[in-house]
Design an enzyme around this catalytic site. Structure first.
Site, PDB file in Angstrom:
ATOM      1  CD  GLU A  68      -9.141   4.464  -1.646  1.00  0.00           C
ATOM      2  OE1 GLU A  68     -10.080   4.118  -0.918  1.00  0.00           O
ATOM      3  OE2 GLU A  68      -8.188   5.136  -1.225  1.00  0.00           O
ATOM      4  CG  ASP A  81     -11.606   1.985   3.422  1.00  0.00           C
ATOM      5  OD1 ASP A  81     -11.092   1.917   4.547  1.00  0.00           O
ATOM      6  OD2 ASP A  81     -11.024   2.464   2.422  1.00  0.00           O
ATOM      7  CG  ASP A  85      -4.919   5.627   0.934  1.00  0.00           C
ATOM      8  OD1 ASP A  85      -5.768   4.746   1.103  1.00  0.00           O
ATOM      9  OD2 ASP A  85      -4.925   6.710   1.555  1.00  0.00           O
ATOM     10  CG  ASP A 145      -2.295   0.442   0.993  1.00  0.00           C
ATOM     11  OD1 ASP A 145      -2.470   1.558   0.481  1.00  0.00           O
ATOM     12  OD2 ASP A 145      -3.229  -0.326   1.314  1.00  0.00           O
TER      13      ASP A 145
END
Ligand code: ISL
Length: 556
Positions: free
Chosen positions: A254, A328, A199, A98
């Site tokens: 994302e 999430d 992210d 990530d």
């Protein structure tokens, strides 16, 4: 479109805090993951996406990074991580990390320096502004409630934080910051990792004027001023040129608030930016006008329209990412299926959808077991900053407590963060200590040991789907055509490859549903590839059973 290994891959997402604890401190860790690699190999996944394991004060469970080059001691050491990478590779799998570079932690050395003085060399690593009219520089609200600005007494200015106030936004306008980020990325890639999940990467370029959203009271979502901002493609092309293009890796960004047209700019094969993006259109299908906590029942026709739009929108242009839940989001089974009576059937039906579309499927830990949402009796049991801030804010604004709890039961991020359910022993075999967040009480019935031993389990169905993608080259089909667009109960579609096609028929509900295959879809022979019931006698006209899923290969 180009043939790439990541198109034929299935990705498995690990949220390390909740995956497996090896040392009894109640927090999942890297040695815990190591002990479960054979389980993942057995499932058949190709790539593991590891959510953040870097040094962090954990205001947002690792999405607030204080040192990008070290491992959080709760998770282990860099030596443990190197062993993890080696063991993943030894099993023929890949590892993506990530990358959280829209913001850092306020405890990162850059921010510690930045806040010291206006002339500090790191001042411009973050976004500082003087106040306006005795208050915040503008009216932007944070994703985690309240203002997106925090006043800092030392220099009497405000810094921007789109997420928590311990997550100051990095200033991508600054070329030094960008170079430091690229160096850090190369440092990980040189260790041999296979890519990044990035992210909120489409938030890195803010409109430099930082305009107000509108005049008036209260905090507003200023998305139009920071989503897909003016320089985002320039930054990603630079990142690609400086770093990504030098390695054989995969990248998935994302991206909040993107349409297929926006996405094509990020993933277009000629654009040299990213390989895939995660969009949110499907995740917003059950949100009312006031956002995710404003519950609205979903309508299958909307789900079909959104999926069709993305399947055709990126056709010939770029590759999709396919997901129905993550760390999430609520558990897909509780949200789109039936987590009680038809848990197995609906879990398999949703999996069938994800594995037969154009794109790379992402499995979130526990999805393969049919894990479900949780309903903790009181807010005290919840841990997520987004949930806790929202609860306090809405309670103060006068919303009924029971009503807020219902919103949390439906949408809270902790639904996906309860510990992985490994077996029927205490704490589901996740830890010998006290878990950092309570285990879902349904673990005696829903756990990996049970699923592995039951040949009819959701777990084994996932194994078959993954194998099927390989054997029948499911990724080789193209096109996407809905059958019965306005049907409110059945989701059916065809994709094609030369003279043959792939037919997928899904009953999205717990009642029987009629399905008719239109006459114009002719076939001389139909081969049933997979399904969660025995195939129906007549494919032209079938009465589908609750949550029935069937996949056929049709020959012209
Ligand atoms: O879904 C959301 C919108 O309300 C948020 O839960 C989420 O914050 C958003 O999807 C962005 O997610 C990513 O960035 C956040 C982090 O908290 C999430 O875990 C991460 O996936 C900030 O880094």
């Amino acid at each position: 479109m180009a043939d790439k290994w990541w198109k034929d891959s299935v990705v498995y997402q690990i949220y390390p805090r909740s995956f497996m604890d090896s040392d009894g401190d109640g927090i999942g860790d890297i040695p815990g993951i190591l002990s479960k690699l054979d389980y993942l190999k057995r499932l058949g996944v190709d790539v593991i996406w590891l959510c953040p394991v870097y040094e962090s004060p954990n205001d947002d469970n690792g999405y607030d990074i204080s040192d990008y080059r070290s491992i959080l001691s709760e998770f282990g050491t860099i030596a443990d991580w190197e062993e993890l990478l080696a063991q993943i590779h030894a099993r023929g799998m890949k590892l993506i990390m990530d990358l959280v570079v829209n913001h850092s932690s306020d405890e990162h050395a850059w921010f510690v320096e930045s806040r010291k003085s206006k002339d500090n060399p790191y001042r411009d690593y973050y976004i500082w502004r003087p106040g306006a009219d005795g208050g915040e520089p503008n009216d932007w609200g944070s994703f985690f409630s309240g203002s997106a600005w925090q006043y800092d007494e030392r220099t009497e200015e405000y810094f921007l934080h789109l997420f928590s106030k311990k997550q100051p936004d990095l200033n991508w306008e600054n070329p030094k910051l960008r170079q430091d980020v690229y160096d850090m990325m190369a440092w990980w890639l040189d260790k041999g990792i296979d890519g990044f999940r990035m992210d909120v990467i489409n938030l890195i370029s803010k409109n430099p004027a930082l305009p107000r959203v509108e005049q008036g009271e209260g905090w507003r979502f200023g998305g139009e001023h920071f989503m897909n901002g003016p320089r985002v493609h320039e930054y990603l092309q630079e990142m690609n040129r400086e770093v990504l293009s030098k390695y054989d890796i995969m990248t998935v960004g994302e991206t909040i608030g993107v349409t297929p047209e926006d996405a094509a700019l990020y993933v277009g094969e000629e654009r040299n930016e990213l390989n895939m993006v995660f969009h949110f259109e499907l995740m917003d299908v059950d949100s009312g006008p006031h956002g995710k906590w404003d519950l609205k029942p979903w309508d299958l026709r909307d789900i079909k329209r959104i999926i069709a739009k993305w399947q055709t929108g990126l056709e010939g242009k770029g590759w999709n990412s396919l997901y129905l839940n993550n760390h999430d989001q609520p558990r897909m089974l509780s949200r789109f299926g039936d987590d009680r009576t038809y848990r197995k059937e609906s879990g398999k039906m949703l999996a069938t959808l994800l594995h037969t579309l154009q794109g790379t499927p992402y499995i979130y830990q526990g999805e393969e077991l049919g894990m479900t949402n949780v309903r903790f009796a009181s807010i005290e049991s919840y841990k997520d900053i987004e949930t806790l801030n929202m609860f306090a804010e809405q309670l103060a604004a006068g919303r009924d407590e029971a009503d807020i709890m219902n919103a949390i039961y439906a949408k809270g991020r902790d639904n996906g963060r309860t510990p992985m359910q490994w077996d029927g022993s205490e704490h589901a075999g996740f830890t010998t200590g006290t878990p950092w967040i309570a285990v879902n009480p349904n673990y005696p019935d829903i756990n990996a040991e049970q699923a592995v031993n039951d040949p009819d389990s959701i777990f084994h169905y996932y194994r078959q789907l993954i194998a099927l993608r390989r054997e029948h080259d499911v990724t080789g089909y193209s096109g996407f055509r809905l059958i019965g667009e306005e049907d409110e109960r059945v989701f059916a579609y065809v994709r094609s490859r030369g003279e043959e096609s792939l037919l997928v028929v899904l009953n999205f509900f717990g009642d029987q549903a009629e399905f008719r295959l239109p006459e114009e879809i002719g076939f001389s022979r139909a081969e049933r590839l997979i399904g969660n019931y025995d195939p129906p006698a007549n494919l032209r006209r079938a009465l589908l059973r609750p949550y029935e899923a069937q996949v056929y290969r049709l020959f012209a």
